[in-house]
Scaffold this motif. Structure first.
Motif, PDB file in Angstrom:
ATOM      1  N   MET A 193       0.810  -1.264  -0.139  1.00  2.53           N
ATOM      2  CA  MET A 193       0.113  -0.058   0.137  1.00  2.53           C
ATOM      3  C   MET A 193       0.939   1.306  -0.001  1.00  2.53           C
ATOM      4  SD  MET A 193      -2.866   1.106   2.880  1.00  2.53           S
ATOM      5  CE  MET A 193      -4.470   0.414   2.081  1.00  2.53           C
ATOM      6  N   ALA A 194       0.722   1.983  -0.689  1.00  2.00           N
ATOM      7  CA  ALA A 194       1.454   3.472  -0.677  1.00  2.00           C
ATOM      8  C   ALA A 194       1.219   4.367   0.310  1.00  2.00           C
ATOM      9  CB  ALA A 194       1.198   4.205  -2.227  1.00  2.00           C
ATOM     10  N   LYS A 195       2.262   4.798   0.629  1.00  2.00           N
ATOM     11  CA  LYS A 195       2.382   5.916   1.756  1.00  2.00           C
ATOM     12  C   LYS A 195       1.203   6.685   1.867  1.00  2.00           C
ATOM     13  CE  LYS A 195       5.947   8.052   4.161  1.00  2.00           C
ATOM     14  NZ  LYS A 195       7.399   8.542   4.277  1.00  2.00           N
ATOM     15  N   LEU A 196       0.974   7.358   0.937  1.00  2.00           N
ATOM     16  CA  LEU A 196      -0.403   8.287   1.032  1.00  2.00           C
ATOM     17  C   LEU A 196      -1.645   7.629   1.230  1.00  2.00           C
ATOM     18  CD1 LEU A 196       0.209  11.063  -1.552  1.00  2.00           C
ATOM     19  CD2 LEU A 196       0.368  11.138   0.846  1.00  2.00           C
ATOM     20  N   ASP A 197      -1.705   6.401   0.641  1.00  2.00           N
ATOM     21  CA  ASP A 197      -3.021   5.552   0.984  1.00  2.00           C
ATOM     22  C   ASP A 197      -3.039   5.005   2.477  1.00  2.00           C
ATOM     23  OD1 ASP A 197      -3.727   5.821  -1.683  1.00  2.00           O
ATOM     24  OD2 ASP A 197      -2.798   3.814  -2.233  1.00  2.00           O
ATOM     25  N   THR A 198      -1.843   4.989   3.062  1.00  2.00           N
ATOM     26  CA  THR A 198      -1.841   4.542   4.383  1.00  2.00           C
ATOM     27  C   THR A 198      -2.181   5.643   5.423  1.00  2.00           C
ATOM     28  OG1 THR A 198       0.007   2.990   3.900  1.00  2.00           O
ATOM     29  CG2 THR A 198      -0.395   3.651   6.340  1.00  2.00           C
ATOM     30  N   LEU A 199      -1.701   6.949   4.837  1.00  2.00           N
ATOM     31  CA  LEU A 199      -2.028   8.250   5.693  1.00  2.00           C
ATOM     32  C   LEU A 199      -3.372   8.493   5.527  1.00  2.00           C
ATOM     33  CD1 LEU A 199      -1.503  10.770   7.375  1.00  2.00           C
ATOM     34  CD2 LEU A 199      -0.738  12.009   5.285  1.00  2.00           C
ATOM     35  N   LYS A 200      -4.042   8.496   4.387  1.00  2.00           N
ATOM     36  CA  LYS A 200      -5.462   8.624   3.921  1.00  2.00           C
ATOM     37  C   LYS A 200      -6.342   7.702   4.733  1.00  2.00           C
ATOM     38  CE  LYS A 200      -8.634   9.451   0.285  1.00  2.00           C
ATOM     39  NZ  LYS A 200      -8.947   9.667  -1.345  1.00  2.00           N
ATOM     40  N   ALA A 201      -5.931   6.560   4.829  1.00  2.00           N
ATOM     41  CA  ALA A 201      -6.857   5.542   5.570  1.00  2.00           C
ATOM     42  C   ALA A 201      -6.693   5.759   7.286  1.00  2.00           C
ATOM     43  CB  ALA A 201      -6.361   4.004   5.534  1.00  2.00           C
ATOM     44  N   ALA A 202      -5.661   6.203   7.550  1.00  2.00           N
ATOM     45  CA  ALA A 202      -5.401   6.446   9.007  1.00  2.00           C
ATOM     46  C   ALA A 202      -6.423   7.769   9.414  1.00  2.00           C
ATOM     47  CB  ALA A 202      -4.151   6.673   9.516  1.00  2.00           C
ATOM     48  N   LEU A 203      -6.338   8.546   8.564  1.00  2.00           N
ATOM     49  CA  LEU A 203      -7.022   9.863   8.753  1.00  2.00           C
ATOM     50  C   LEU A 203      -8.432   9.644   8.615  1.00  2.00           C
ATOM     51  CD1 LEU A 203      -5.108  12.554   6.398  1.00  2.00           C
ATOM     52  CD2 LEU A 203      -5.364  12.677   8.980  1.00  2.00           C
ATOM     53  N   GLN A 237       4.854  18.284  14.517  1.00  2.00           N
ATOM     54  CA  GLN A 237       5.276  19.604  14.010  1.00  2.00           C
ATOM     55  C   GLN A 237       4.274  20.270  13.141  1.00  2.00           C
ATOM     56  OE1 GLN A 237       9.218  19.743  12.659  1.00  2.00           O
ATOM     57  NE2 GLN A 237       9.859  18.484  14.239  1.00  2.00           N
ATOM     58  N   ALA A 238       3.971  21.512  13.476  1.00  2.00           N
ATOM     59  CA  ALA A 238       3.420  22.417  12.607  1.00  2.00           C
ATOM     60  C   ALA A 238       4.509  23.231  11.875  1.00  2.00           C
ATOM     61  CB  ALA A 238       2.252  23.211  13.240  1.00  2.00           C
ATOM     62  N   THR A 246      -2.518  25.027   7.492  1.00  2.00           N
ATOM     63  CA  THR A 246      -1.599  24.679   8.299  1.00  2.00           C
ATOM     64  C   THR A 246      -0.760  23.413   7.446  1.00  2.00           C
ATOM     65  OG1 THR A 246      -2.945  25.209  10.119  1.00  2.00           O
ATOM     66  CG2 THR A 246      -0.708  24.145  10.551  1.00  2.00           C
ATOM     67  N   HIS A 247       0.455  23.571   7.543  1.00  2.00           N
ATOM     68  CA  HIS A 247       1.523  22.332   7.019  1.00  2.00           C
ATOM     69  C   HIS A 247       1.817  21.649   8.171  1.00  2.00           C
ATOM     70  CE1 HIS A 247       1.504  23.820   2.683  1.00  2.00           C
ATOM     71  NE2 HIS A 247       0.846  24.896   3.231  1.00  2.00           N
ATOM     72  N   LEU A 248       1.640  20.441   8.265  1.00  2.00           N
ATOM     73  CA  LEU A 248       1.947  19.512   9.284  1.00  2.00           C
ATOM     74  C   LEU A 248       3.051  18.481   9.031  1.00  2.00           C
ATOM     75  CD1 LEU A 248      -1.450  18.882  10.781  1.00  2.00           C
ATOM     76  CD2 LEU A 248       0.169  20.764  11.476  1.00  2.00           C
ATOM     77  N   LEU A 249       3.806  18.225   9.905  1.00  5.51           N
ATOM     78  CA  LEU A 249       4.892  17.152   9.677  1.00  5.51           C
ATOM     79  C   LEU A 249       4.951  16.039  10.611  1.00  5.51           C
ATOM     80  CD1 LEU A 249       7.663  16.112   8.123  1.00  5.51           C
ATOM     81  CD2 LEU A 249       8.879  17.650   9.686  1.00  5.51           C
ATOM     82  N   SER A 250       4.812  15.001  10.280  1.00  2.00           N
ATOM     83  CA  SER A 250       5.182  13.639  11.240  1.00  2.00           C
ATOM     84  C   SER A 250       6.439  13.248  11.215  1.00  2.00           C
ATOM     85  CB  SER A 250       4.067  12.638  11.188  1.00  2.00           C
ATOM     86  OG  SER A 250       4.179  11.581  11.602  1.00  2.00           O
ATOM     87  N   VAL A 251       7.309  13.546  12.156  1.00  2.00           N
ATOM     88  CA  VAL A 251       8.592  13.012  12.030  1.00  2.00           C
ATOM     89  C   VAL A 251       8.717  11.413  12.378  1.00  2.00           C
ATOM     90  CG1 VAL A 251      10.992  13.090  13.334  1.00  2.00           C
ATOM     91  CG2 VAL A 251       9.648  15.067  13.044  1.00  2.00           C
ATOM     92  N   TRP A 287       5.694  11.561   7.002  1.00  2.00           N
ATOM     93  CA  TRP A 287       4.643  12.319   6.236  1.00  2.00           C
ATOM     94  C   TRP A 287       4.255  13.829   6.498  1.00  2.00           C
ATOM     95  CZ3 TRP A 287       1.386   7.157   6.847  1.00  2.00           C
ATOM     96  CH2 TRP A 287       0.899   7.301   8.162  1.00  2.00           C
ATOM     97  N   ARG A 288       3.541  14.019   5.446  1.00  2.00           N
ATOM     98  CA  ARG A 288       3.234  15.671   5.694  1.00  2.00           C
ATOM     99  C   ARG A 288       1.526  15.679   5.367  1.00  2.00           C
ATOM    100  NH1 ARG A 288       7.478  19.430   5.284  1.00  2.00           N
ATOM    101  NH2 ARG A 288       9.366  18.352   5.077  1.00  2.00           N
ATOM    102  N   LEU A 289       1.123  16.608   5.810  1.00  2.00           N
ATOM    103  CA  LEU A 289      -0.186  16.760   5.493  1.00  2.00           C
ATOM    104  C   LEU A 289      -0.519  18.523   5.498  1.00  2.00           C
ATOM    105  CD1 LEU A 289      -3.272  15.563   5.419  1.00  2.00           C
ATOM    106  CD2 LEU A 289      -3.408  16.083   7.903  1.00  2.00           C
ATOM    107  N   ARG A 290      -1.380  18.865   4.573  1.00  2.00           N
ATOM    108  CA  ARG A 290      -1.953  20.267   4.650  1.00  2.00           C
ATOM    109  C   ARG A 290      -3.310  20.271   5.284  1.00  2.00           C
ATOM    110  NH1 ARG A 290      -1.826  20.901  -0.440  1.00  2.00           N
ATOM    111  NH2 ARG A 290       0.233  21.510  -0.789  1.00  2.00           N
ATOM    112  N   LEU A 291      -3.555  20.938   6.336  1.00  2.00           N
ATOM    113  CA  LEU A 291      -4.991  21.300   6.997  1.00  2.00           C
ATOM    114  C   LEU A 291      -5.299  22.790   6.799  1.00  2.00           C
ATOM    115  CD1 LEU A 291      -7.029  20.311   9.285  1.00  2.00           C
ATOM    116  CD2 LEU A 291      -5.470  21.313  10.969  1.00  2.00           C
ATOM    117  N   ARG A 292      -6.713  22.569   6.320  1.00  2.00           N
ATOM    118  CA  ARG A 292      -7.343  23.730   5.725  1.00  2.00           C
ATOM    119  C   ARG A 292      -8.525  23.961   6.412  1.00  2.00           C
ATOM    120  NH1 ARG A 292      -7.939  23.519   0.486  1.00  2.00           N
ATOM    121  NH2 ARG A 292      -5.931  24.475  -0.008  1.00  2.00           N
TER     122      ARG A 292
END
Length: 199
Positions: free
Chosen positions: A1-11, A55-56, A81-86, A90-95
């Motif tokens: 599973m691609a990294k973005l798909d993993t993040l999307k599923a977690a979100l 991190q923001a 807001t641009h977020l970072l998970s160390v 992975w990164r996320l843009r929160l609007r």
């Protein structure tokens, strides 16, 4: 599973119905939440072990009033807001959009990520977005006496007032702008005889 798909599923699993939209563009996800869910969603993004956005990195204001050549029908002001998970790399843009165009108010994320302190002050200064709960919300880049918010699309390029030192009063004074509009057509087009050639 691609990294973005993993993040999307977690979100989707963690935030559920709090997600207004979740879209992918240029290899990044953009999450949109309602202002009422903003603070709670931010805490979940930071604290849930499957997300862990520690991190923001940035927060900025946006004025959508002229977006898509003026065809935008949604709310005018947003904070992005641009977020970072160390932990997960992975990164996320929160609007989030302010519900009231005339008085844009959003919850402050300063208690979630203290790195947004000055960024929220900048968004307040330039766009007039009020961050409720911010411990020191005041202008950060414009002068104390500045009138208006210079990054709003309806703010005039020359501003409303100008300041200058008055030698007679021996102090800086503010006065209405006296800058005359300039001719912005290039000289080559304005003058037929420019450069010595006759047509």
């Amino acid at each position: 599973m691609a990294k973005l798909d993993t993040l999307k599923a977690a979100l989707e699993k963690v935030l559920g119905k709090r997600i207004q939209s979740l879209s992918e563009a240029v290899g990044e996800l953009t999450l949109v939440v309602k202002a009422a869910d903003y603070l709670e969603a931010a805490l979940m993004l930071r604290d849930d072990p499957s997300l862990r956005f520690e991190q923001a990195v940035d927060l900025c204001g946006v004025d959508y009033s002229e977006y898509a050549e003026g065809t935008w029908a949604g709310p005018r002001f947003a904070a992005v807001t641009h977020l970072l998970s160390v932990t997960h790399n992975w990164r996320l843009r929160l609007r989030v959009f302010a519900p009231d165009d005339d008085m844009p108010v959003l919850p402050s994320l300063n208690d979630v990520w203290n790195s947004v302190n000055w960024f929220e002050r900048e968004a307040f200064d330039f766009y007039g977005i009020v961050f409720e709960g911010h411990n020191d919300l005041r202008r950060i880049l414009t002068d104390y006496g500045f009138v208006g918010h210079p990054f709003r699309k309806d703010f005039p390029v020359s501003g409303y007032v100008e300041m200058r030192y008055d030698p007679e009063q021996k102090r800086v004074i503010y006065q209405p702008v006296t800058i005359e509009p300039r001719e912005i057509t290039p000289r080559v087009i304005r003058e037929d005889a420019y450069g010595g050639t006759q047509h």
